[in-house]
Write an enzyme that holds these catalytic residues in place. Sequence first.
Site, PDB file in Angstrom:
ATOM      1  N   ARG A 381       0.847  -1.187   0.000  1.00  0.00           N
ATOM      2  CA  ARG A 381       0.000   0.000   0.000  1.00  0.00           C
ATOM      3  C   ARG A 381       0.878   1.229   0.000  1.00  0.00           C
ATOM      4  O   ARG A 381       1.883   1.269   0.702  1.00  0.00           O
ATOM      5  CB  ARG A 381      -0.905   0.001   1.236  1.00  0.00           C
ATOM      6  CG  ARG A 381      -1.776  -1.225   1.254  1.00  0.00           C
ATOM      7  CD  ARG A 381      -2.624  -1.308   2.490  1.00  0.00           C
ATOM      8  NE  ARG A 381      -3.459  -2.499   2.423  1.00  0.00           N
ATOM      9  CZ  ARG A 381      -4.393  -2.814   3.290  1.00  0.00           C
ATOM     10  NH1 ARG A 381      -4.629  -2.024   4.304  1.00  0.00           N
ATOM     11  NH2 ARG A 381      -5.104  -3.906   3.149  1.00  0.00           N
ATOM     12  N   GLN A 399      -0.843  -9.972   5.423  1.00  0.00           N
ATOM     13  CA  GLN A 399      -2.068 -10.093   6.214  1.00  0.00           C
ATOM     14  C   GLN A 399      -2.376 -11.562   6.439  1.00  0.00           C
ATOM     15  O   GLN A 399      -2.199 -12.378   5.537  1.00  0.00           O
ATOM     16  CB  GLN A 399      -3.233  -9.474   5.450  1.00  0.00           C
ATOM     17  CG  GLN A 399      -3.157  -7.980   5.334  1.00  0.00           C
ATOM     18  CD  GLN A 399      -4.402  -7.425   4.701  1.00  0.00           C
ATOM     19  OE1 GLN A 399      -4.803  -7.877   3.634  1.00  0.00           O
ATOM     20  NE2 GLN A 399      -5.023  -6.462   5.359  1.00  0.00           N
ATOM     21  N   LYS A 485     -17.890  -2.930   9.966  1.00  0.00           N
ATOM     22  CA  LYS A 485     -16.913  -3.848  10.532  1.00  0.00           C
ATOM     23  C   LYS A 485     -16.903  -3.797  12.043  1.00  0.00           C
ATOM     24  O   LYS A 485     -17.283  -2.797  12.660  1.00  0.00           O
ATOM     25  CB  LYS A 485     -15.513  -3.534  10.012  1.00  0.00           C
ATOM     26  CG  LYS A 485     -14.925  -2.251  10.563  1.00  0.00           C
ATOM     27  CD  LYS A 485     -13.494  -2.031  10.084  1.00  0.00           C
ATOM     28  CE  LYS A 485     -12.947  -0.716  10.600  1.00  0.00           C
ATOM     29  NZ  LYS A 485     -11.753  -0.261   9.897  1.00  0.00           N
ATOM     30  N   HIS A 531     -14.945 -10.454   5.396  1.00  0.00           N
ATOM     31  CA  HIS A 531     -13.490 -10.242   5.374  1.00  0.00           C
ATOM     32  C   HIS A 531     -13.003 -10.306   6.805  1.00  0.00           C
ATOM     33  O   HIS A 531     -13.626  -9.749   7.691  1.00  0.00           O
ATOM     34  CB  HIS A 531     -13.115  -8.851   4.867  1.00  0.00           C
ATOM     35  CG  HIS A 531     -13.634  -8.508   3.516  1.00  0.00           C
ATOM     36  ND1 HIS A 531     -12.809  -8.261   2.461  1.00  0.00           N
ATOM     37  CD2 HIS A 531     -14.884  -8.337   3.055  1.00  0.00           C
ATOM     38  CE1 HIS A 531     -13.534  -7.944   1.395  1.00  0.00           C
ATOM     39  NE2 HIS A 531     -14.794  -7.979   1.734  1.00  0.00           N
TER      40      HIS A 531
END
Length: 658
Positions: A381, A399, A485, A531
């Site tokens: 990123r 991740q 989330k 996710h």
Amino acid sequence: MSAVPELRITLAGAERVVAGGTTYGDALEADGRSVIAARANGELKDLAAAVSEGDVIEPVPVGSADGRAIVRHSTAHVMAQAVQEIFPEARLGIGPPVENGFYYDFDVKSPFTPDDLKRVEKRMREIVKQGQLFSRRAVSDDDARAELAAEPYKLELIGLKGGAGSDDGADVEVGGAELTIYDNLDPKTGELCWKDLCRGPHVPTTRSIPAFKLMRSGGAYWRGSEKNPQLQRIYGTAWESRERQDEYLHLLEEAEKRDHRKLGAELDLFSFPDELGSGLPVFHPKGGVIRRVMEDYSRRRHEEGGYSFVNTPHITKGHLYETSGHLHWYKDGMFPAMELEGAEYYLKPMNCPMHNLIFKSRGRSYRELPQRFFEFGSVYRYEKSGVIHGLTRVRGMTQDDAHIYCTREQMQDELKSLLNFVLQLLKDYGLDDFYLELSTRDDSDKFIGTAENWETATEALRQAAISSGLELVPDPGGAAFYGPKISVQAKDAIGRSWQLSTIQVDFNLPERFELEYQAADGSRQRPIMIHRALFGSIERFFGVLVEHYAGAFPPWLAPVQVVGIPIAEAHAPYLHDLAKKARERGIRIEVDASDDRMQKKIRNAQKSKVPFMLLAGDEDIANGAVSFRFRNGEQRNGVPIEDAIDEIVSAIERRVQV
RNA sequence: GCCGACGUAGCUCAAUCGGCAGAGCAACAGUCUUGUAAACUGUAGGUCAGGGGUUCGAUUCCCCUCGUCGGCUCCA
């Protein structure tokens, strides 16, 4: 009798009658030191304010949350006064209390130097000692504008009064129903020393500020927007007592000692070679062991948890991220494209689109849902240069990413068991103090998808969160663009919170990728996607663990679990034998056969934070034994070799800290 | 990205107001063989972050780049 009217108030649960003109300070018999303000019918008031008929009055102790905030806010005023005395051209921004302290923003010609801060702090101490009175006075908007004509930022705040903008601290200045100005008055002469537009309340006099210290300065955008001019912010801390302040400063020192960037270098765990570029870590052998153990354990648990392991590449043609929407919504966070064979290739910033392709690679049946794909996926990123920070904010990371495809009906149960799974695993790594944050959408146009889907997903997450029994903190507007989330916040050994795992519900990507499964009735249905990153990123979690353990990892994670230290050179072969036996049991052991003195070897092992030292000299050898030295300096002599190895193996297997 | 500070040996830090760069630890070599946090001696180690400029001369002054640190903004 007197014409002064009488007022009925409630104090400490009892009704009382007082004369008109009685102040809260009088009513509470407050000393202005231990009690610095009043709470009347829930509202905070200055001690000098007059009571009203029917008030229910409580004291605000200096050490309470409100009390501290008032002290800090008042200290911010004192600081602003000192700054304007020393730098008369300084214009005022805002100066609210914050966690552990306060700040005040100033528009100054040149930024403050550390020396400037010393001068300001010195002047502040004089002001505190002088005991200036904080005196409140209501003003009309027009009067305020006239009085503050030289303070353009304050004028802007007056214009905002009653408006929305309460998320930037401005309401500390103008949050009340009416505008008020606080005059700081000389206690002897009553002369005006300084004044500031402020909602209040404040401590009665500057002498009521028990302890403060200026911490640092830095740039800060006016009203928090990078489109606005940048002001200079000075941060300070203030407390109800010198002792509490010292405790806080001590905590900061402790945090500094635990800084994973420092420990990472000292313990030879990882580094950031300049040659690679900012935010790109390399892990050294010792850090590599820790990573491998962290990952191995995670893999095992995921296997037990019904996850399938997948692997995906680090780069892809741009089309994938057009499908996913990343190139539209998230392009600024991605490294720019590489042109190859007429196509644009991008480094991958997220794993989910690739996992979707795996799901899509063949027809899927409802019988195979929930389908859980797991990968240690490397992503890149483009983080802005100013935000990169050790292992917690990097440009290249791995991740521990999973995507779960399930039916609408399965979603609720899946979320519950998922959250449980996540919390259990974090506990295994030694973190056990959690709270949850529920990030939802707001009215902003950055969120995509139907309101109904958002509602369904948010509610499912909320239910899962509630069933965990943990504290749940709302975070409106904090959601990802594609869905709400839950994030798991963990507190470390010295009480700091770290955002770790996130669990997000996504109706959007299945739509964009046209994901389908065939239901029992033969119809084609769209799965819901969850996710989930557990560590967040391995690098970040690694950094958190380094700080949590202050580098003293529990044996199962410690890169070197045991160091064997011979008393004299002649004892080394005995320890080499022992090490061989230990290695056969899976123990990571080294024997220090260097030329150093035994004491020096102990010091070295101690500094490298090895959990166990095993020493052997003539006495031990004669008994087929070995002597333990533990991290805390304790020792246990003459332990039979087999017992010693058993004890170490047991500590590793139980994943306990020693 | 923005504001500021900073970058000297592997690490922690000196010094040079513009004139041959220094210490401790670590490393390496040797001597010494020691019972719970630093034995002794020696050796080696630097394009003073990189590039450009000013100057007889730059690690030192100026500019740019990279990186680090502290803030801001951002953090899907």
